[in-house]
Design an enzyme around this catalytic site. Structure first.
Site, PDB file in Angstrom:
ATOM      1  N   ASN A  17       0.791  -1.242   0.000  1.00  0.00           N
ATOM      2  CA  ASN A  17       0.000   0.000   0.000  1.00  0.00           C
ATOM      3  C   ASN A  17       0.820   1.288   0.000  1.00  0.00           C
ATOM      4  O   ASN A  17       0.322   2.325  -0.403  1.00  0.00           O
ATOM      5  CB  ASN A  17      -0.993  -0.011   1.171  1.00  0.00           C
ATOM      6  CG  ASN A  17      -0.323  -0.018   2.522  1.00  0.00           C
ATOM      7  OD1 ASN A  17       0.762  -0.562   2.667  1.00  0.00           O
ATOM      8  ND2 ASN A  17      -0.964   0.577   3.495  1.00  0.00           N
TER       9      ASN A  17
ATOM     10  N   GLU B 241       4.524  -3.934  12.139  1.00  0.00           N
ATOM     11  CA  GLU B 241       3.437  -2.970  11.980  1.00  0.00           C
ATOM     12  C   GLU B 241       2.344  -3.687  11.209  1.00  0.00           C
ATOM     13  O   GLU B 241       2.570  -4.133  10.078  1.00  0.00           O
ATOM     14  CB  GLU B 241       3.895  -1.727  11.207  1.00  0.00           C
ATOM     15  CG  GLU B 241       4.830  -0.826  11.971  1.00  0.00           C
ATOM     16  CD  GLU B 241       4.225  -0.248  13.247  1.00  0.00           C
ATOM     17  OE1 GLU B 241       2.991  -0.247  13.388  1.00  0.00           O
ATOM     18  OE2 GLU B 241       5.011   0.171  14.116  1.00  0.00           O
TER      19      GLU B 241
ATOM     20  N   CYS C 231      -3.021   1.749   6.586  1.00  0.00           N
ATOM     21  CA  CYS C 231      -3.226   1.120   7.904  1.00  0.00           C
ATOM     22  C   CYS C 231      -3.725   2.146   8.910  1.00  0.00           C
ATOM     23  O   CYS C 231      -4.302   1.776   9.931  1.00  0.00           O
ATOM     24  CB  CYS C 231      -1.986   0.388   8.384  1.00  0.00           C
ATOM     25  SG  CYS C 231      -0.476   1.275   8.101  1.00  0.00           S
TER      26      CYS C 231
ATOM     27  N   GLU D 116       8.822   2.982  14.611  1.00  0.00           N
ATOM     28  CA  GLU D 116       9.546   3.297  13.387  1.00  0.00           C
ATOM     29  C   GLU D 116       9.671   4.807  13.249  1.00  0.00           C
ATOM     30  O   GLU D 116       8.937   5.566  13.869  1.00  0.00           O
ATOM     31  CB  GLU D 116       8.792   2.747  12.168  1.00  0.00           C
ATOM     32  CG  GLU D 116       8.621   1.239  12.222  1.00  0.00           C
ATOM     33  CD  GLU D 116       8.355   0.634  10.858  1.00  0.00           C
ATOM     34  OE1 GLU D 116       9.301   0.497  10.077  1.00  0.00           O
ATOM     35  OE2 GLU D 116       7.194   0.316  10.584  1.00  0.00           O
TER      36      GLU D 116
END
Ligand code: ADP
Length: 479
Positions: free
Chosen positions: A147, A245, A279, A460
């Site tokens: 994505n 993630e 997400c 991150e």
């Protein structure tokens, strides 16, 4: 055929795969190599061989590499954005924005290479000095989803290299074009052979080589919950470091006192743009009674004006779903929600062709109302342009509903009340909280990540990336 980059050489794969444009499935972007286990293992070997020298490389060398990569990405943002929109299906402005972000990330981590963190302290014992330093981990496997075909690779690769690690990068099979372009740039910006390796291939076929090889010190993964759990299971037995993630079921709370325009913008932008395939997308609008009907009417009015079309066509607001598999999942959830008693207030219509007759995976944004917390549509991630409205009596109930989820990535609130905004920032059980802003859309110099089933391991991005990509050493020296 576009090849894999391993040990400083471009190598053909065992097989290849066609990269297809979801806005026009007749358009084949190119053939891309697919590695087998042997080739993936050879990439791990190349990275392991390159590590001793790269781990000792100086900050200037790392800065120069990352800065050069960032400059080229930024200079080619229009061209790389076009490729990204063509292979993934987000609109051209979104895709150019993503490429620009990738360039900024490389620039940021070029700077981080110069700012290697550490401390020098006096010991609690006399005559002894203490140094706390950070060292690279070794070989890191970086596994990314489809994505964000260039931004997510950038925010894993750039910190890994900045902190002195060697990389084996496996992009998602659906979007090898942006990954290959990034590898091509990295192959020309001064990295010694083997420090960065591109292994295009299917996760199910080569995943074990990237996860289970004892030479792999750490794995950073972004993708689905199921695969994330497999990654964790593969790494835990030997104690490899893991950063995951995964999904989200992000709430956007809209209170009676919200500015309606702001709330509708936040909702439409974060639920449906980028085809809802983020997400951090909002998928649950939790709306208090006093504004509920006005909010639903205003969202529907806005959705009526939205154009779903070819991702690269000027004027398109929302591009296609990424492929037929994801489209089937989206449609199934829309059906299921209705079967469970939800009302489809708008959209959810699949068109196999756009207005120009191009075959693609077009789906109008779907708004489901009258949904309840127990429906599967409110508990499971869909990953498409689908959002549900849940009505709440008041702020307290809205907060409880927002937190009543297995996930905890991003959580938003629209309100003009300082009291509720402040309370929500403290009590939302999520890694990221947004006040009067879309749940999707994060900065690159601050931590990104979630809680509960959304994430595992350290954050991150930004300076926090050092937590994952380095290991701490405490050295004592007697005078
Ligand atoms: P999605 O459903 O969004 O594609 P996945 O979790 O399936 O998410 O994929 C995310 C990334 O994980 C992709 O690069 C994919 O190839 C990879 N992957 C899938 N299965 C495995 C596996 N068993 N081992 C390692 N990587 C995998």
């Amino acid at each position: 055929m576009k090849r894999n980059w391993i040990g400083g050489e471009w190598l053909p794969g065992a097989r290849s795969i066609a990269n297809i444009n979801p806005s026009d499935t007749r358009d084949v972007i190119g053939e891309y190599a697919l590695a087998d286990m042997a080739q993936a293992t050879s990439a791990v070997a190349a990275a392991a061989a390159a590590f001793p020298a790269w781990s000792m490389s100086g900050p200037q060398q790392r800065f120069d590499v990352l800065d050069a990569a960032g400059s080229e990405i930024l200079a080619r943002a229009a061209e790389l954005g076009d490729l990204l929109a063509r292979e993934e299906g987000k609109t051209l402005p979104e895709a150019v924005g993503e490429v620009t972000r990738a360039g900024q990330i490389f620039k940021f981590f070029a700077g981080e290479a110069l700012r290697a963190p550490g401390q020098v302290l006096p010991s609690v014992r006399s005559g002894i000095g203490v140094e706390v330093t950070r060292e690279p981990l070794g070989v890191v496997s970086l596994i990314t989803p489809w994505n964000f075909p260039i931004a997510i690779p950038a925010w894993k690769i750039a910190p890994a290299l900045a902190h002195g690690n060697c990389v084996v990068f496996k992009p998602a099979e659906l979007v090898p074009g942006s990954a290959w372009a990034l590898a091509d740039i990295l192959s020309r910006c001064g990295l010694p052979a083997g420090v960065f390796n591109l292994v295009m291939g299917k996760g199910s076929e080569i995943g074990a080589a990237l996860l289970e090889d004892p030479r792999v010190a750490a794995v950073s993964f972004t993708g689905s919950v199921g695969t994330g759990q497999r990654v964790m299971q593969a790494c835990m037995p030997r104690g490899a470091k893991v950063q995951l993630e995964m999904g989200g079921k992000n709430p956007l709370v809209v209170l009676d006192d919200a500015d309606l325009d702001v709330a509708v913008n936040c909702a439409v932008q974060s639920a449906f743009y980028s085809t809802g395939q983020r997400c951090t997308a909002s998928s649950r609008f939790i709306v208090t009674e006093g504004i509920h009907d006005r909010f639903v009417d205003a969202v529907v009015a806005r959705l009526r004006s939205i154009k779903v079309d070819d991702a690269r066509k000027p004027g398109t607001d929302i591009g296609p779903v990424v492929d037929d598999h994801q489209l089937a999942i989206d449609l199934e959830y829309i059906q299921l929600a209705q079967a469970e008693g939800a009302t489809l207030a708008f959209g959810g219509t699949h068109a196999a062709r756009n207005v120009d007759g191009q075959p693609g995976f077009f789906l109008t944004p779907a708004l489901l109302t009258q949904t309840t917390q127990t429906m599967r549509i409110n508990r499971e991630e869909v990953f498409g342009p689908v959002a549900n409205v849940v009505q709440a009596r008041n702020y307290e109930e809205a907060l409880a509903l927002a937190n009543d989820t297995d996930f905890g990535l991003s959580s938003g609130i629209c309100t003009t009340s300082l009291k509720y905004a402040t309370h929500f920032k403290r009590h939302a059980q999520a890694g990221m909280v947004m006040v009067n802003a879309p749940t999707a859309g994060a900065d690159y110099h601050v931590p990104f990540g979630g809680r509960k089933a959304s994430s595992y391991g350290s954050r991150e991005q930004g300076t926090y990336a050092a937590e994952f990509y380095t290991v701490v050493k405490t050295a004592y020296t007697a005078a």
